[in-house]
Write a protein that holds these residues in place. Structure first.
Motif, PDB file in Angstrom:
ATOM      1  N   CYS A 244     101.691  29.734 -70.297  1.00  0.00           N
ATOM      2  CA  CYS A 244     101.137  28.425 -69.951  1.00  0.00           C
ATOM      3  C   CYS A 244     101.687  27.881 -68.638  1.00  0.00           C
ATOM      4  CB  CYS A 244     101.355  27.426 -71.085  1.00  0.00           C
ATOM      5  SG  CYS A 244     103.088  27.052 -71.416  1.00  0.00           S
ATOM      6  N   GLY A 245     102.426  28.692 -67.887  1.00  0.00           N
ATOM      7  CA  GLY A 245     102.885  28.260 -66.561  1.00  0.00           C
ATOM      8  C   GLY A 245     101.779  28.481 -65.533  1.00  0.00           C
TER       9      GLY A 245
ATOM     10  N   ARG B 108     112.751  25.357 -58.747  1.00  0.00           N
ATOM     11  CA  ARG B 108     111.296  25.441 -58.585  1.00  0.00           C
ATOM     12  C   ARG B 108     110.714  24.383 -57.666  1.00  0.00           C
ATOM     13  NH1 ARG B 108     109.175  23.909 -64.715  1.00  0.00           N
ATOM     14  NH2 ARG B 108     107.476  22.727 -63.819  1.00  0.00           N
TER      15      ARG B 108
ATOM     16  N   MET C  13     108.354  27.593 -76.654  1.00  0.00           N
ATOM     17  CA  MET C  13     108.191  28.038 -75.271  1.00  0.00           C
ATOM     18  C   MET C  13     109.281  29.059 -75.004  1.00  0.00           C
ATOM     19  SD  MET C  13     106.314  25.339 -73.135  1.00  0.00           S
ATOM     20  CE  MET C  13     106.667  26.317 -71.772  1.00  0.00           C
TER      21      MET C  13
ATOM     22  N   ARG D 238     103.281  20.171 -77.106  1.00  0.00           N
ATOM     23  CA  ARG D 238     104.698  20.417 -76.852  1.00  0.00           C
ATOM     24  C   ARG D 238     105.477  19.135 -77.075  1.00  0.00           C
ATOM     25  NH1 ARG D 238     106.318  22.370 -70.976  1.00  0.00           N
ATOM     26  NH2 ARG D 238     106.010  20.201 -70.427  1.00  0.00           N
TER      27      ARG D 238
ATOM     28  N   LYS E 217     111.893  15.153 -64.728  1.00  0.00           N
ATOM     29  CA  LYS E 217     111.058  14.152 -65.408  1.00  0.00           C
ATOM     30  C   LYS E 217     111.906  13.033 -66.004  1.00  0.00           C
ATOM     31  CE  LYS E 217     108.035  17.976 -66.721  1.00  0.00           C
ATOM     32  NZ  LYS E 217     108.138  19.070 -67.704  1.00  0.00           N
TER      33      LYS E 217
ATOM     34  N   GLY F  40     106.674  29.981 -70.544  1.00  0.00           N
ATOM     35  CA  GLY F  40     106.607  28.993 -69.465  1.00  0.00           C
ATOM     36  C   GLY F  40     107.113  29.661 -68.199  1.00  0.00           C
ATOM     37  N   THR F  41     106.194  30.233 -67.452  1.00  0.00           N
ATOM     38  CA  THR F  41     106.636  31.010 -66.286  1.00  0.00           C
ATOM     39  C   THR F  41     107.259  30.130 -65.205  1.00  0.00           C
ATOM     40  OG1 THR F  41     104.329  30.974 -65.577  1.00  0.00           O
ATOM     41  CG2 THR F  41     105.137  33.017 -66.568  1.00  0.00           C
ATOM     42  N   ASN F  42     106.851  28.853 -65.143  1.00  0.00           N
ATOM     43  CA  ASN F  42     107.433  27.990 -64.101  1.00  0.00           C
ATOM     44  C   ASN F  42     108.957  27.955 -64.241  1.00  0.00           C
ATOM     45  OD1 ASN F  42     104.748  27.419 -63.613  1.00  0.00           O
ATOM     46  ND2 ASN F  42     104.794  25.443 -64.646  1.00  0.00           N
ATOM     47  N   ASP F  43     109.402  27.718 -65.468  1.00  0.00           N
ATOM     48  CA  ASP F  43     110.846  27.676 -65.686  1.00  0.00           C
ATOM     49  C   ASP F  43     111.442  29.074 -65.822  1.00  0.00           C
ATOM     50  OD1 ASP F  43     111.828  24.989 -65.586  1.00  0.00           O
ATOM     51  OD2 ASP F  43     110.572  24.566 -67.320  1.00  0.00           O
TER      52      ASP F  43
ATOM     53  N   LEU G 137      98.622  23.989 -73.935  1.00  0.00           N
ATOM     54  CA  LEU G 137      99.798  23.162 -73.620  1.00  0.00           C
ATOM     55  C   LEU G 137      99.365  21.719 -73.386  1.00  0.00           C
ATOM     56  CD1 LEU G 137     102.776  22.621 -72.775  1.00  0.00           C
ATOM     57  CD2 LEU G 137     102.145  23.300 -70.456  1.00  0.00           C
TER      58      LEU G 137
ATOM     59  N   ARG H 270     101.265  18.510 -72.546  1.00  0.00           N
ATOM     60  CA  ARG H 270     102.589  17.998 -72.174  1.00  0.00           C
ATOM     61  C   ARG H 270     102.691  16.559 -72.664  1.00  0.00           C
ATOM     62  NH1 ARG H 270     101.376  21.258 -67.244  1.00  0.00           N
ATOM     63  NH2 ARG H 270     103.155  22.618 -66.824  1.00  0.00           N
TER      64      ARG H 270
ATOM     65  N   GLU I  60     110.993  30.249 -71.997  1.00  0.00           N
ATOM     66  CA  GLU I  60     111.115  29.887 -70.583  1.00  0.00           C
ATOM     67  C   GLU I  60     112.560  29.955 -70.107  1.00  0.00           C
ATOM     68  OE1 GLU I  60     109.659  25.859 -69.960  1.00  0.00           O
ATOM     69  OE2 GLU I  60     110.397  25.199 -71.895  1.00  0.00           O
TER      70      GLU I  60
ATOM     71  N   ASP J 122     109.543  17.001 -73.424  1.00  0.00           N
ATOM     72  CA  ASP J 122     110.234  17.869 -72.465  1.00  0.00           C
ATOM     73  C   ASP J 122     110.597  17.036 -71.245  1.00  0.00           C
ATOM     74  OD1 ASP J 122     111.245  19.885 -70.899  1.00  0.00           O
ATOM     75  OD2 ASP J 122     109.348  20.932 -70.623  1.00  0.00           O
TER      76      ASP J 122
HETATM   77  C1  PEP Z   1     106.681  26.108 -67.585  1.00  0.00           C
HETATM   78  O1  PEP Z   1     107.897  25.936 -67.500  1.00  0.00           O
HETATM   79  O2  PEP Z   1     106.098  27.126 -67.166  1.00  0.00           O
HETATM   80  C2  PEP Z   1     105.815  25.098 -68.210  1.00  0.00           C
HETATM   81  C3  PEP Z   1     104.565  25.351 -68.502  1.00  0.00           C
HETATM   82  O3  PEP Z   1     106.334  23.885 -68.461  1.00  0.00           O
HETATM   83  P1  PEP Z   1     106.642  22.768 -67.349  1.00  0.00           P
HETATM   84  O4  PEP Z   1     105.944  23.191 -66.088  1.00  0.00           O
HETATM   85  O5  PEP Z   1     106.127  21.495 -67.926  1.00  0.00           O
HETATM   86  O6  PEP Z   1     108.124  22.843 -67.271  1.00  0.00           O
END
Ligand code: PEP
Ligand code: MG
Length: 323
Positions: A254-255, A217, A181, A84, A92, A204-207, A46, A48, A183, A87
């Protein structure tokens, strides 16, 4: 422990019985790729690209973007580099775009939604990516894909970028892999459909956690609800990996979850094939993987998938970690 981890730096990611899990680094600037190489990254999972657009009053030109992408790819010396596309939105900000404030920015005008609306911006980035792909194994990844229509539309803009470069006689690599992604929960649920038209997935586990658990988050008041081991989250990951495996494409994560100690085994057991994380976490992830067989990882994942709650899953995970 330091020396032990240093030994893993130069080894590929694999379980004790040799199931390969590719360990890659997340980067925010091309310069970060140097550290990924130093710490034994097998690629960049990833990149960014937002950094090029933030904290400045103007937009980066095609040439500036081309140089940045080329530098990352050259530093990785033939290893895959997943870049990527823009985003932004959510948390952001890009001053040059002067986007309206929204009541629900994480659910709003952001990422691929902006790019498909502002194809003028998107085309510039895609042209730069196609040109930089001549210098290594550059792959393009679209963020926040919620349906196959968005993927098709993004690919259509990519074709337009190629046509423009063709017409101008500019050199580029026409054989770039194009992935997405995963996500947004509906993308995970419909992963079987998306896998037919994407060259790879990266979860994208974060999202994915944010959207599936409906928990902002970045809001600390409710962070207790943000649980990577929620069985619902694990099931979404398993569904996505299964669809990828059945269609013969790679499925990464990739989170933050990818680089969390011990999670490499869980994700491997769920069927994930690539893990991308901050460079500093890579040697420990390799060590985690090497400590167990694939069958053990699968058994762990199966137990976690059957739990009734995040708490129950967290107990099993802690016990597995010997905590
Ligand atoms: C995610 O969403 O897991 C991710 C890797 O992207 P970002 O943290 O940049 O949203
Ligand atoms: Mg995301």
């Amino acid at each position: 422990r330091r020396a032990m981890l240093a030994a893993f730096r130069d080894r590929p990611g694999e379980t004790s019985d040799g199931r390969r899990i590719i360990i890659e680094g997340n980067i925010g600037t091309p310069g970060d790729a140097v550290r990924v190489m130093e710490l034994g990254g097998e690629g960049v999972g990833l990149f960014r690209s937002e950094f090029l657009f933030m904290d400045r009053p103007d937009l980066p030109s095609e040439e500036e973007q081309f140089q940045a992408y080329k530098k990352a790819v050259e530093t990785m010396d033939g290893r895959p580099v997943i870049i990527r596309t823009l985003d932004i939105g959510g948390d952001k900000e890009v001053p040059a775009l002067d986007l309206e404030k929204e009541q629900n920015p994480f659910l709003g005008y952001r990422a691929i939604r902006i790019c498909l609306d502002r194809t003028d911006l998107f085309l510039v980035q895609l042209r730069a990516l196609l040109r930089a792909a001549r210098y290594g194994d550059l792959r393009i990844m679209f963020p926040m894909i919620s349906s196959v229509d968005e993927l098709r539309n993004a690919k259509q803009v990519l074709r337009e970028a190629r046509d423009l470069l063709d017409a101008e006689g500019v050199d580029y690599n026409p054989n770039v892999k194009v992935g997405i992604m995963v996500e947004i929960p509906v993308a995970a649920v419909c992963a079987d459909v998306l896998a037919q038209e994407a060259d790879f997935f990266s979860i994208g586990t974060n999202d994915l956690i944010q959207y599936s658990c409906a928990v902002d988050r970045i809001n600390e008041k409710i962070s207790y609800l943000y649980r990577p081991l929620h069985p619902g989250v694990l099931r979404l990951i398993a569904m996505t990996a299964k669809a990828a495996n059945e269609n013969g494409i790679e499925c990464g994560v990739c989170g933050e979850m990818a680089g969390t100690p011990g999670m490499a085994s869980v994700l491997c057991g769920l069927g994930v094939t690539n893990l991308s994380m901050s460079a500093s976490a890579m040697p420990a992830a390799k060590a985690d993987l090497a400590a167990h067989s694939y069958a053990e990882c699968r058994e762990l994942a199966q137990r976690l998938l059957k739990t009734a709650s995040a708490e129950e899953a967290e107990d099993i995970f802690a016990e597995w970690r010997g905590e």
